[in-house]
Design a protein around this motif. Structure first.
Motif, mmCIF file in Angstrom:
data_model
loop_
_atom_site.group_PDB
_atom_site.id
_atom_site.type_symbol
_atom_site.label_atom_id
_atom_site.label_comp_id
_atom_site.label_asym_id
_atom_site.label_seq_id
_atom_site.Cartn_x
_atom_site.Cartn_y
_atom_site.Cartn_z
ATOM 1 N N LYS A 33 0.806 -1.211 0.000
ATOM 2 C CA LYS A 33 0.000 0.000 0.000
ATOM 3 C C LYS A 33 0.844 1.268 0.000
ATOM 4 N N ASN A 34 1.873 1.261 0.833
ATOM 5 C CA ASN A 34 2.623 2.505 1.019
ATOM 6 C C ASN A 34 3.940 2.573 0.274
ATOM 7 N N VAL A 35 4.374 1.437 -0.232
ATOM 8 C CA VAL A 35 5.657 1.444 -0.914
ATOM 9 C C VAL A 35 5.686 0.370 -2.004
ATOM 10 N N ASN A 48 20.811 -6.308 -8.893
ATOM 11 C CA ASN A 48 19.832 -5.292 -9.268
ATOM 12 C C ASN A 48 19.993 -4.083 -8.356
ATOM 13 N N LEU A 49 19.520 -2.964 -8.849
ATOM 14 C CA LEU A 49 19.416 -1.788 -7.978
ATOM 15 C C LEU A 49 17.974 -1.740 -7.478
ATOM 16 N N GLN A 50 17.830 -1.650 -6.178
ATOM 17 C CA GLN A 50 16.471 -1.558 -5.632
ATOM 18 C C GLN A 50 15.965 -0.125 -5.748
ATOM 19 N N ILE A 51 14.795 0.002 -6.403
ATOM 20 C CA ILE A 51 14.161 1.311 -6.528
ATOM 21 C C ILE A 51 13.004 1.352 -5.532
ATOM 22 N N VAL A 52 12.997 2.364 -4.712
ATOM 23 C CA VAL A 52 11.931 2.495 -3.716
ATOM 24 C C VAL A 52 10.983 3.594 -4.184
ATOM 25 N N VAL A 53 9.717 3.231 -4.327
ATOM 26 C CA VAL A 53 8.749 4.172 -4.893
ATOM 27 C C VAL A 53 7.635 4.444 -3.883
ATOM 28 N N ASN A 54 7.382 5.721 -3.702
ATOM 29 C CA ASN A 54 6.218 6.085 -2.890
ATOM 30 C C ASN A 54 5.042 6.248 -3.852
ATOM 31 N N ALA A 56 2.190 7.311 -3.727
ATOM 32 C CA ALA A 56 1.415 8.553 -3.652
ATOM 33 C C ALA A 56 1.951 9.617 -4.612
ATOM 34 N N ASN A 57 3.254 9.508 -4.954
ATOM 35 C CA ASN A 57 3.870 10.525 -5.818
ATOM 36 C C ASN A 57 3.756 10.227 -7.306
ATOM 37 N N PHE A 58 3.164 9.076 -7.674
ATOM 38 C CA PHE A 58 3.187 8.679 -9.089
ATOM 39 C C PHE A 58 1.804 8.352 -9.613
ATOM 40 N N ASP A 59 1.680 8.521 -10.909
ATOM 41 C CA ASP A 59 0.481 8.127 -11.632
ATOM 42 C C ASP A 59 0.330 6.602 -11.512
ATOM 43 N N GLU A 60 -0.838 6.176 -11.153
ATOM 44 C CA GLU A 60 -1.110 4.752 -10.955
ATOM 45 C C GLU A 60 -0.768 3.940 -12.198
ATOM 46 N N ASN A 61 -1.036 4.545 -13.341
ATOM 47 C CA ASN A 61 -0.814 3.855 -14.606
ATOM 48 C C ASN A 61 0.671 3.571 -14.867
#
Ligand code: ATP
Ligand code: MN
Length: 463
Positions: A33-35, A48-54, A56-61
């Protein structure tokens, strides 16, 4: 910030607080939900490089499109990673999707495919961890080959791929022609008239650059070739390809013993180079496929190869009490079961067999005084069998010509090769190493089809 950073460099430096832009393919995505965690791989390194995405800051699509297999550009800040096994991770600020990969149809959506399955999708298998590792190791070995010879003062000679000769005399060649196959021009005897073919004669893809290599060794002293080689042999084994890469050093003033010494030094150098420069990839392969891989590689680097004459080897095999499928007798070619017994059971180390019966070896090998054997050598490796075949060459014009005639070959087609023995002949020697067999050994893969990008084997040239 528009310059792309390489993931291998980021993980190596382990510095955080920096802004970077990375580009690569999604290996996995874990949503909550949050990450959202995206494991991004750009092929520069197994990790791999781990990308952490919030989210809430991005378009759902956009996040939906960033699924396994998709290609992304991500910018953000490197932060210290709380997760074990990785120094840093990337806190995403922008994500651009270059290419999606529909989860319904992307063949690598799930992990754990068999190598056989991956062979059928050779166009996509470079995207897997295994093939990434194998082909980074293959690259390192190719580089090591050039470095080894360059540092020793050998010159790299590009021998032709289209030739009119059959260096091995085995007749297993692919014809090269631009004649109309349906309606070729015929001569008076009703046979195909190759004088009307592109080169005015019959030509084929080379089975070895050796004969041309010898001409250059008899001028530049120490040379090597490294190029594609073609054999139309219908051997559907895990060790044979129809198109493979061969390295063929050829040295003026070398005798058989010098040749053996060089062969050992060369292989040990390449294996050591891979151990020193492909640590992560080899550790991965060791863990996933072959727990004894690293041990075996270190053993080969640290131990001398056993040198045994063919005649002694036959005695050992006969006295072994082993039940072989093929019977061993002096004069017969050794089968891979015999070679493997010698290497894996009897000596438990690489073996160089030498002084083979002349009738099972090629016409150009130097004849011994016993009238029965030639100065041939094969280097045999655990799990691989023959990795190198070589010899001291017959430098005597009359002996070479005799042998060509004895074997019913046509001296007219080899006049240029024979002239090398007529003008300024010299003792010389060389060998051929099948590059894919070396890559097989170093990666611990079991099938030669898995160490060349696009394998050519009988009935298989789709990709
Ligand atoms: P094999 O007995 O295994 O078929 P060979 O005696 O035909 O080998 P050579 O003609 O001596 O091999 O070629 C030199 C080296 O090239 C071999 O030691 C091997 O490493 C490699 N090689 C030969 N044929 C193939 C092939 N079809 N595919 C891949 N590598 C090959
Ligand atoms: Mn062969």
């Amino acid at each position: 910030m528009s310059k792309r950073a390489i993931i291998a460099d980021i993980l190596k430096a382990g510095e955080y607080g920096k802004q970077v832009l990375v580009k690569g393919w999604v290996r996995t995505k874990r949503d909550s939900k949050n990450v959202v965690f995206i494991a991004l791989n750009d092929g520069s390194v197994i990790h791999n490089l781990q990308i952490v995405v919030n989210p809430a800051n991005f378009d759902e699509n956009v996040l939906k499109q960033a699924s396994t297999g998709a290609c992304l550009a991500v910018s953000g800040t490197l932060v210290q990673s709380p997760a074990a096994g990785q120094p840093v991770e990337l806190q995403a600020e922008t994500i651009e999707v270059y290419g999606t990969a529909d989860p319904e149809t992307f063949p690598l959506q799930k992990k754990g495919h068999t190598l056989e399955f991956l062979r059928d999708i050779a166009h996509l298998r470079p995207r897997t961890n295994t093939f990434g590792a194998v082909f980074r190791v293959r690259h390192a070995l190719a580089y090591a080959v050039h470095k080894f010879f360059n540092d020793k003062g050998f010159f790299y000679i590009h021998t032709p791929i289209v030739t009119a000769s059959d260096a091995e005399g085995a007749g297993e060649m692919f014809r090269v022609t631009n004649l109309d196959p349906i309606n070729p021009p015929l001569n008076e005897e009703g046979k195909v008239d190759y004088t009307q073919d592109f080169f005015g004669r019959e030509t084929n893809l080379t089975v070895s650059g050796q004969l041309e290599g010898e001409l250059f060794a008899l001028a530049l002293s120490n040379i090597y070739t490294f190029g594609p080689t073609f054999r139309a042999e219908n051997s559907n084994t895990a060790r044979h390809l129809a198109e493979f890469w061969m390295i063929e050093p050829e040295m003026a003033f070398y005798e058989l013993e010098d040749n053996m010494e060089l062969a050992q030094e060369f292989i040990q150098y390449c294996v050591k180079y891979a151990l020193d420069n492909c640590k992560d990839d080899l550790e991965f392969l060791n863990k996933m496929y072959d727990k004894e891989l690293l041990g075996r590689l270190n053993f080969v680097v640290d131990n001398n190869f056993e040198r045994v004459s063919y005649t002694d080897a036959v005695e050992i095999l006969k006295a072994s009490g082993q039940k072989f499928e093929f019977k061993v007798d002096w004069g017969t070619d050794l089968q891979s079961e015999h070679e493997r017994y010698l290497v894996e059971k009897h000596f438990t180390k690489p073996v160089i067999l030498f002084n083979y019966p002349k009738d099972i070896k090629s016409f150009y090998m130097k004849q011994n005084d016993d009238g029965k054997t030639v100065r041939a050598m094969d280097v045999l490796f655990p799990g691989i069998g023959e990795i190198i075949g070589g010899s001291q060459r017959e430098e005597n014009y009359d002996k070479l010509l005799n042998r060509i005639n004895e074997l019913g070959m046509q001296p007219e087609t080899l006049w240029w090769y024979l002239e090398s023995r007529k003008f300024g002949t010299a003792p010389h020697a060389g060998f051929g190493l099948g590059f894919e067999r070396l890559v097989l050994f170093v990666t611990g893969m079991a099938n030669i089809r898995d160490v060349i990008p696009f394998p050519r084997t009988p009935k298989n040239a789709e990709f």
